[in-house]
Design a protein around this motif. Structure first.
Motif, PDB file in Angstrom:
ATOM      1  N   ASP A  40       2.464   1.651  -3.445  1.00 22.58           N
ATOM      2  CA  ASP A  40       1.475   2.124  -4.409  1.00 22.58           C
ATOM      3  C   ASP A  40       1.286   3.637  -4.292  1.00 22.58           C
ATOM      4  O   ASP A  40       1.250   4.360  -5.306  1.00 22.58           O
ATOM      5  CB  ASP A  40       0.133   1.425  -4.185  1.00 22.58           C
ATOM      6  CG  ASP A  40       0.117  -0.020  -4.643  1.00 22.58           C
ATOM      7  OD1 ASP A  40       1.020  -0.410  -5.414  1.00 22.58           O
ATOM      8  OD2 ASP A  40      -0.799  -0.760  -4.224  1.00 22.58           O
ATOM      9  N   SER A  41       1.159   4.106  -3.078  1.00 21.54           N
ATOM     10  CA  SER A  41       0.951   5.537  -2.852  1.00 21.54           C
ATOM     11  C   SER A  41       2.164   6.347  -3.290  1.00 21.54           C
ATOM     12  O   SER A  41       2.025   7.429  -3.889  1.00 21.54           O
ATOM     13  CB  SER A  41       0.652   5.803  -1.374  1.00 21.54           C
ATOM     14  OG  SER A  41      -0.550   5.174  -0.980  1.00 21.54           O
ATOM     15  N   SER A  59       2.298   6.446  -7.150  1.00 20.47           N
ATOM     16  CA  SER A  59       1.222   7.281  -7.706  1.00 20.47           C
ATOM     17  C   SER A  59       1.484   8.765  -7.491  1.00 20.47           C
ATOM     18  O   SER A  59       1.245   9.590  -8.389  1.00 20.47           O
ATOM     19  CB  SER A  59      -0.117   6.893  -7.086  1.00 20.47           C
ATOM     20  OG  SER A  59      -0.452   5.562  -7.406  1.00 20.47           O
ATOM     21  N   GLN A 102       0.836  -1.211   0.000  1.00 20.39           N
ATOM     22  CA  GLN A 102       0.000   0.000   0.000  1.00 20.39           C
ATOM     23  C   GLN A 102       0.867   1.257   0.000  1.00 20.39           C
ATOM     24  O   GLN A 102       0.587   2.215  -0.751  1.00 20.39           O
ATOM     25  CB  GLN A 102      -0.919  -0.019   1.224  1.00 20.39           C
ATOM     26  CG  GLN A 102      -1.919   1.123   1.280  1.00 20.39           C
ATOM     27  CD  GLN A 102      -1.345   2.394   1.878  1.00 20.39           C
ATOM     28  OE1 GLN A 102      -0.559   2.342   2.832  1.00 20.39           O
ATOM     29  NE2 GLN A 102      -1.723   3.541   1.323  1.00 20.39           N
ATOM     30  N   LYS A 103       1.916   1.265   0.792  1.00 19.08           N
ATOM     31  CA  LYS A 103       2.794   2.441   0.852  1.00 19.08           C
ATOM     32  C   LYS A 103       3.541   2.630  -0.466  1.00 19.08           C
ATOM     33  O   LYS A 103       3.728   3.767  -0.925  1.00 19.08           O
ATOM     34  CB  LYS A 103       3.767   2.303   2.018  1.00 19.08           C
ATOM     35  CG  LYS A 103       3.119   2.446   3.389  1.00 19.08           C
ATOM     36  CD  LYS A 103       4.116   2.249   4.513  1.00 19.08           C
ATOM     37  CE  LYS A 103       3.435   2.414   5.871  1.00 19.08           C
ATOM     38  NZ  LYS A 103       4.378   2.184   6.999  1.00 19.08           N
TER      39      LYS A 103
END
Length: 434
Positions: free
Chosen positions: A312-313, A316, A309-310
């Motif tokens: 991905d952020s 992005s 998740q980290k």
């Protein structure tokens, strides 16, 4: 989708992605350019799968090393890995910050260069050119494992020998390296090395590096950081001056920073500022879940969802800024240890594969829609090398692996025997070449 261009010359059709074939039959791989947020070759969009192969320019120093290099390049080409990120040269000799550094050094003492050592880099570029592969060459290092900025600070009279050789705390390292950008004698020595390499003529082909299409780009350094907020103005000024200096020496090739993103340059404003420079052609980011404290010790499985998740952020957020700048972005370093933090080549890589897939997804989505994320270089290629086994750390005589000398050998290396990882890569290659 990676676009194809059809040439209708000499009475026959030629489909090209990254190779131009003239009517005489002579192969001429053109330079990579940047157009409207895309890498292009002969006006076709260029998206690539790559790896970090920092030691690729060293292997060819011996006959045995040349044999290994040929095998490694053949394997990588078979796996559709066409972009290799390579250390162009190391600086200095002996222990640095209490550790072994990369040897041999191109610049052993300040201002004195052993051009014969670049014969191995010549060999690498020739062999890559034969396989239509391209090299990202970084010209120094923020970190001490190849000498880098600490060595220039020592040569520039800023950092004493007694401090250079002892192990530094993290805060000490930050304090010292931050002085590099405002040290005129240090940057002058760095510029001399840059000029020697960028203006080199290949000893095998007689071709100047600036005319060699096997070179993808020049990179200012590996992970250059201001290290302290107070050094940001000097860091930005150095980035601008250095990129412009390289462009004056070589107007054919792309230039980029080697930056990690906000984790390296303090904030997004600095990331945007350095990549908005006219002499910087594309943006780069690196992602290091272990080094950045996204999991602890062997607790990879426990934290894998959070790590993804980290990441991905992080991807992005930087892609959004890259799109604003209308410059392609490369995710040029990302790695994860083997399961349970093991170092041996036979240890499983299930969690690493899961993490890799999350990064590859960003690239594949972009590659099939002419998006801003143009390529990736996973860290790092270990190939047919094997960890020494006597100690987790590199000892003279050990095989060179993807892990630099200061790290446990096998920690982040992807070996030829990691068949599940190579299968994963082929899955993504197939998905973007329908």
């Amino acid at each position: 989708m990676v676009s194809l261009k059809v040439l209708k010359n000499c009475g026959w059709l030629i489909f090209v992605t990254s190779l131009f074939i003239s009517c005489s039959g002579t192969e001429q791989a053109p330079f990579v350019k940047v157009n409207n947020g895309l890498f292009t070759i002969q006006d076709s969009a260029h998206f690539f799968m790559g790896t970090n192969f920092w030691y690729g320019g060293i292997l060819g120093l011996t006959p045995e090393g040349k044999q290994r290099l040929i095998k490694e390049l053949d394997f990588l080409k078979e796996q559709n890995i066409t972009n290799l990120r390579v250390l162009a040269a190391a600086e200095g000799t002996g222990v640095i910050t209490g550790k072994i550094r990369v040897e041999p050094a191109y610049q052993k003492i300040p201002g004195s260069f052993d051009d014969s050592l670049l014969n191995a880099l010549d060999f690498l570029l020739v062999e890559m050119g034969k396989r239509d592969m391209k090299a990202v060459l970084y010209l120094s290092n923020n970190w001490e494992w190849s000498g880098g900025f600490l060595q220039y600070l020592n040569w520039g009279g800023i950092l004493p020998d007694s401090i250079l050789i002892r192990k530094l705390t993290w805060d000490e390292n930050r304090d010292w390296v931050s002085k590099f950008y405002d040290c005129a004698s240090c940057t002058t020595l760095y510029n001399k090395q840059v000029e020697k390499i960028v203006t080199r003529v290949n000893s095998i082909t007689g071709k100047p590096y600036r005319d060699d299409t096997a070179i993808f780009s020049w990179e200012l350094a590996n992970e250059p950081r201001p290290m302290r907020p107070s050094a940001i103005p000097q860091y930005i000024a150095w980035t601008k001056a250095t990129a412009e200096f390289i462009k004056k020496l070589d107007s054919n090739h792309l230039v980029t920073t080697g930056c990690e993103g906000t984790m390296g340059v303090e904030n997004m404003e600095v990331f945007e500022s350095i990549h908005a420079l006219n002499a910087i052609d594309y943006t780069t980011i690196h992602i290091w879940p272990k080094n950045w404290g996204w999991f602890s010790d062997t607790a990879i499985a426990k934290s894998i969802d959070s790590v993804i998740q980290k990441s991905d952020s992080y991807i992005s957020a930087h892609a959004q800024v890259s799109k604003k700048l209308n410059k392609p972005m490369v995710i040029e370093e990302f790695g994860l240890p083997r399961d349970l933090h093991a170092y041996t080549a036979d240890a499983s890589v299930n969690l690493r594969n899961q993490y890799y897939a999350s990064v590859f997804n960003h690239w594949a989505t972009s590659a099939t829609s002419n998006g801003i994320i143009a390529g990736f270089n996973f860290w790092a290629y270990g190939g047919i090398g094997k960890p020494g086994g006597v100690t987790p750390f590199f000892q003279k005589g050990d095989d060179l692996l993807g892990d630099p000398p200061q790290e446990e050998q096998g920690l982040n290396s992807v070996f030829n025997t990691d068949v599940t990882t190579w299968s994963l890569l082929q899955k993504y290659h197939a998905a973007t070449h329908k």
